[in-house]
Design a protein around this motif. Structure first.
Motif, PDB file in Angstrom:
ATOM      1  N   THR A 126       0.518  -1.195  -0.157  1.00 36.57           N
ATOM      2  CA  THR A 126       0.362   0.726   0.145  1.00 36.57           C
ATOM      3  C   THR A 126       0.669   1.715   0.033  1.00 36.57           C
ATOM      4  OG1 THR A 126      -0.107  -0.540   2.139  1.00 36.57           O
ATOM      5  CG2 THR A 126      -1.470  -1.277   0.830  1.00 36.57           C
ATOM      6  N   LEU A 127       1.502   0.912  -0.040  1.00 32.70           N
ATOM      7  CA  LEU A 127       2.996   2.575   0.002  1.00 32.70           C
ATOM      8  C   LEU A 127       4.403   1.886  -0.399  1.00 32.70           C
ATOM      9  CD1 LEU A 127       4.603   4.995   1.245  1.00 32.70           C
ATOM     10  CD2 LEU A 127       4.898   4.036   3.393  1.00 32.70           C
ATOM     11  N   VAL A 128       4.910   2.852  -1.819  1.00 34.30           N
ATOM     12  CA  VAL A 128       6.201   2.574  -2.065  1.00 34.30           C
ATOM     13  C   VAL A 128       6.939   3.657  -1.956  1.00 34.30           C
ATOM     14  CG1 VAL A 128       4.917   0.577  -3.852  1.00 34.30           C
ATOM     15  CG2 VAL A 128       5.717   3.058  -4.316  1.00 34.30           C
ATOM     16  N   GLY A 129       7.939   3.062  -2.427  1.00 38.78           N
ATOM     17  CA  GLY A 129       9.041   4.036  -2.922  1.00 38.78           C
ATOM     18  C   GLY A 129       9.524   4.420  -3.738  1.00 38.78           C
ATOM     19  N   ASP A 130       8.686   4.941  -4.887  1.00 35.45           N
ATOM     20  CA  ASP A 130       9.467   5.021  -6.792  1.00 35.45           C
ATOM     21  C   ASP A 130       9.877   5.603  -7.043  1.00 35.45           C
ATOM     22  OD1 ASP A 130       7.982   3.188  -8.979  1.00 35.45           O
ATOM     23  OD2 ASP A 130       7.680   5.275  -9.992  1.00 35.45           O
ATOM     24  N   ILE A 131      10.992   5.160  -8.233  1.00 35.25           N
ATOM     25  CA  ILE A 131      11.972   6.629  -8.520  1.00 35.25           C
ATOM     26  C   ILE A 131      11.098   6.232  -9.878  1.00 35.25           C
ATOM     27  CG2 ILE A 131      14.310   6.600  -9.799  1.00 35.25           C
ATOM     28  CD1 ILE A 131      14.197   6.021  -6.832  1.00 35.25           C
ATOM     29  N   ALA A 132      10.933   8.166  -9.928  1.00 33.70           N
ATOM     30  CA  ALA A 132      10.069   8.139 -11.189  1.00 33.70           C
ATOM     31  C   ALA A 132      10.664   8.981 -12.526  1.00 33.70           C
ATOM     32  CB  ALA A 132       8.871   9.261 -10.969  1.00 33.70           C
ATOM     33  N   GLY A 133      11.121   8.152 -13.868  1.00 36.11           N
ATOM     34  CA  GLY A 133      11.608   8.505 -14.732  1.00 36.11           C
ATOM     35  C   GLY A 133      11.056   9.350 -15.605  1.00 36.11           C
ATOM     36  N   SER A 134       9.965   9.570 -15.226  1.00 34.16           N
ATOM     37  CA  SER A 134       8.565  10.629 -15.651  1.00 34.16           C
ATOM     38  C   SER A 134       7.621  11.170 -15.050  1.00 34.16           C
ATOM     39  CB  SER A 134       8.045   8.884 -17.054  1.00 34.16           C
ATOM     40  OG  SER A 134       6.627   9.792 -17.111  1.00 34.16           O
ATOM     41  N   PRO A 135       7.871  11.975 -15.877  1.00 33.98           N
ATOM     42  CA  PRO A 135       6.458  12.716 -14.717  1.00 33.98           C
ATOM     43  C   PRO A 135       5.039  12.376 -14.912  1.00 33.98           C
ATOM     44  CG  PRO A 135       8.092  14.076 -16.429  1.00 33.98           C
ATOM     45  CD  PRO A 135       7.556  12.832 -16.778  1.00 33.98           C
ATOM     46  N   GLN A 136       4.767  10.829 -15.687  1.00 33.11           N
ATOM     47  CA  GLN A 136       3.485  10.458 -15.749  1.00 33.11           C
ATOM     48  C   GLN A 136       3.166   9.384 -14.790  1.00 33.11           C
ATOM     49  OE1 GLN A 136       4.304   9.419 -20.210  1.00 33.11           O
ATOM     50  NE2 GLN A 136       2.287   9.104 -19.837  1.00 33.11           N
ATOM     51  N   THR A 137       4.525   8.882 -13.982  1.00 35.50           N
ATOM     52  CA  THR A 137       4.459   8.379 -12.945  1.00 35.50           C
ATOM     53  C   THR A 137       3.372   9.245 -11.865  1.00 35.50           C
ATOM     54  OG1 THR A 137       6.328   7.563 -12.864  1.00 35.50           O
ATOM     55  CG2 THR A 137       5.060   7.453 -10.878  1.00 35.50           C
ATOM     56  N   ARG A 171      21.929  20.538 -16.444  1.00 35.39           N
ATOM     57  CA  ARG A 171      20.816  21.520 -16.669  1.00 35.39           C
ATOM     58  C   ARG A 171      19.370  20.776 -17.334  1.00 35.39           C
ATOM     59  NH1 ARG A 171      24.645  25.783 -19.191  1.00 35.39           N
ATOM     60  NH2 ARG A 171      25.527  26.623 -16.847  1.00 35.39           N
ATOM     61  N   ALA A 172      19.274  20.062 -18.181  1.00 33.97           N
ATOM     62  CA  ALA A 172      17.525  19.989 -18.590  1.00 33.97           C
ATOM     63  C   ALA A 172      17.270  19.125 -17.650  1.00 33.97           C
ATOM     64  CB  ALA A 172      18.092  19.369 -19.656  1.00 33.97           C
ATOM     65  N   THR A 173      17.647  17.897 -17.174  1.00 36.70           N
ATOM     66  CA  THR A 173      17.121  17.346 -16.555  1.00 36.70           C
ATOM     67  C   THR A 173      16.531  17.866 -15.320  1.00 36.70           C
ATOM     68  OG1 THR A 173      17.490  15.269 -15.375  1.00 36.70           O
ATOM     69  CG2 THR A 173      18.925  16.580 -14.961  1.00 36.70           C
ATOM     70  N   TRP A 174      18.165  19.175 -14.606  1.00 44.45           N
ATOM     71  CA  TRP A 174      18.188  19.672 -13.291  1.00 44.45           C
ATOM     72  C   TRP A 174      16.616  20.664 -13.864  1.00 44.45           C
ATOM     73  CZ3 TRP A 174      17.857  18.766  -8.737  1.00 44.45           C
ATOM     74  CH2 TRP A 174      17.512  19.904  -7.705  1.00 44.45           C
ATOM     75  N   ARG A 175      16.285  21.009 -14.477  1.00 43.99           N
ATOM     76  CA  ARG A 175      14.837  22.390 -14.847  1.00 43.99           C
ATOM     77  C   ARG A 175      13.655  21.579 -14.827  1.00 43.99           C
ATOM     78  NH1 ARG A 175      15.995  23.799 -20.322  1.00 43.99           N
ATOM     79  NH2 ARG A 175      18.450  24.657 -19.236  1.00 43.99           N
ATOM     80  N   THR A 176      13.936  19.866 -15.907  1.00 46.53           N
ATOM     81  CA  THR A 176      13.026  19.228 -15.566  1.00 46.53           C
ATOM     82  C   THR A 176      11.952  18.938 -14.115  1.00 46.53           C
ATOM     83  OG1 THR A 176      13.250  18.258 -17.483  1.00 46.53           O
ATOM     84  CG2 THR A 176      10.997  17.161 -16.371  1.00 46.53           C
ATOM     85  N   ALA A 177      13.082  18.607 -13.433  1.00 44.49           N
ATOM     86  CA  ALA A 177      12.943  18.384 -12.015  1.00 44.49           C
ATOM     87  C   ALA A 177      12.110  19.119 -11.507  1.00 44.49           C
ATOM     88  CB  ALA A 177      13.763  17.296 -11.270  1.00 44.49           C
ATOM     89  N   ARG A 178      12.870  20.336 -11.546  1.00 45.82           N
ATOM     90  CA  ARG A 178      12.206  21.190 -10.140  1.00 45.82           C
ATOM     91  C   ARG A 178      11.356  22.329 -10.817  1.00 45.82           C
ATOM     92  NH1 ARG A 178      16.155  26.249 -10.752  1.00 45.82           N
ATOM     93  NH2 ARG A 178      15.013  25.999 -12.545  1.00 45.82           N
TER      94      ARG A 178
END
Ligand SMILES: [Zn+2]
Length: 403
Positions: A110-121, A147-154
């Motif tokens: 009922t609870l996961v620690g998930d790594i999201a490689g995509s915003p769709q998660t 830079r690109a990955t940080w901008r998306t994550a932020r």
């Protein structure tokens, strides 16, 4: 007020009740008490109630992959996962996340620690009944990719607010794949971190010699940039020191720099280890040192990792795997690590245990024999799946109607 009477109940903190009554209201547990005279409306004679299980490490967005179809050598396996990621359409990612959510609930997670490689998660978790700490992944050695990955994550982290079901975090992917500036930025962002740490022997070789199979592989991918690579694990520990909490995922290979730091951080509630036993076995890594971390009072919890290295997302099967190989921990200690301890580590302290005030997230597990005297051991020695799964007091899975 809904209630359930049950032959056995495990509270997640080490106590097993015989003949218990679980009462809840508005999604929260009101009472766990002796079921005198079996006064509950429904009585489960041959079953045990557990807190909802916690899978501390997975990648829901890889749930359309099949471990048995992938090569097991590190570079070849990573190539396949990366190729899959690059080709995955939004429809495939959607299918994967939704499949992963269904699979988790079916297994009583009922609870996961998930790594999201995509915003769709985040999109699909927001509509589901699965609680999650979603660690948004940042990855890349070159300045431009960082830079690109940080901008998306932020953007993602500032535009999404936390909900009753989803909390957020950051995952700078791994020492071999992630620019040092990303570790620094992530650690200063205030979010909890999850880092794949010492997962492959090739990672350690790369950090020591700046050469070897991982360098060849990264060059072939066109993503190698030596200046971005951390010098060693000591530097990485310095970089992440400001983080409020860090989950060290895997630790499959010894890392002397962690030996002294990890017990100190753990004593401050700032660190824990996630061990994925069947994924560890899938790759044939050297023997894992999780028991030594436990001896130093470092919290160790369990994860499945993704379906790219594991046949299912059933974290109870991780316990069964360890138990079948002569695990020295008592059953209640093992179950505590996939309930209360893991929920605390993921920053969900109001789940993972069944006591007044906690969320009524729980699983009804059938027992194969009504005469068992140690129901947790019986679960470890059987292959049973949950009969019912409740989240916030609502039935979210019923084996009889699951098709
Ligand atoms: Zn992983």
């Amino acid at each position: 007020m809904p209630d359930l009477g049950v032959r056995w109940l495990f509270d997640g903190k080490g106590v097993i009740y015989e003949e218990a009554l679980l009462v809840w209201e508005d999604g929260r547990v009101v009472a766990v008490e002796p079921n005198r005279a079996r006064r509950a409306k429904i009585y489960l004679r041959q079953a045990i109630i557990l807190p909802g299980l916690v899978n501390a490490h997975t990648h829901l967005d890889l749930s359309t992959l099949r471990a048995e179809e992938l090569p097991r050598a590190a570079c070849a396996w990573l190539n396949q996962v990366i190729a899959h990621r690059r080709q995955a359409t939004p429809e495939i990612v959607a299918e994967a996340v939704q499949r992963g959510i269904r699979e988790s609930l079916r297994c009583g997670v009922t609870l996961v620690g998930d790594i999201a490689g995509s915003p769709q998660t985040l999109l699909y978790l927001n509509g589901a009944c699965l609680r999650a700490r979603v660690f948004v992944e940042v990855v890349g050695l070159s300045r431009s990719r960082a830079r690109a990955t940080w901008r998306t994550a932020r953007q993602l982290l500032t535009s999404k607010s936390e909900t009753t079901f989803v909390r957020l975090g950051l995952s700078p992917h791994a020492p071999y794949s992630t620019r040092r500036s990303l570790f620094r930025l992530a650690a200063r962002s205030g979010w909890p971190l999850a880092i794949h740490w010492a997962e492959f022997a090739e990672e350690r070789d790369l950090l020591i010699s700046r050469a070897g199979p991982f360098r060849d592989w990264l060059e072939a991918l066109g993503v190698w940039e030596e200046r971005g690579l951390i010098s060693d694990y000591d530097e990485l520990l310095d970089l992440i020191t400001p983080a409020p909490k860090t989950l060290f995922i895997h630790l499959n290979y010894p890392d002397t720099s962690l030996k002294h730091v990890l017990p100190v951080w753990a004593s401050q509630g700032r660190a824990g280890v996630v061990y994925c036993p069947r994924t560890h076995a899938y790759f044939g890594h050297m023997a894992h040192s999780w028991l030594r971390w436990l001896e130093q009072e470092v919290p160790v919890v369990f994860g499945t990792d993704s379906l790219a290295s594991n046949p299912d997302l059933n974290v109870l099967n991780e316990l069964r795997f360890l138990w079948s190989r002569g695990c020295p921990l008592a059953p209640a200690q093992l179950f505590q690590r996939v309930t209360h301890t893991a929920a605390e580590l993921l920053g969900w302290p109001e789940t993972g245990a069944l006591c007044p005030g906690q969320w009524a997230d729980f699983v009804v597990m059938p027992l194969t024999d009504s005469r068992v005297s140690n129901p947790l051991q019986s679960l470890l020695e059987s292959q049973v799946l949950p009969q019912y799964v409740y989240v916030a007091g609502q039935l979210v899975f019923d084996a009889a109607h699951s098709g």
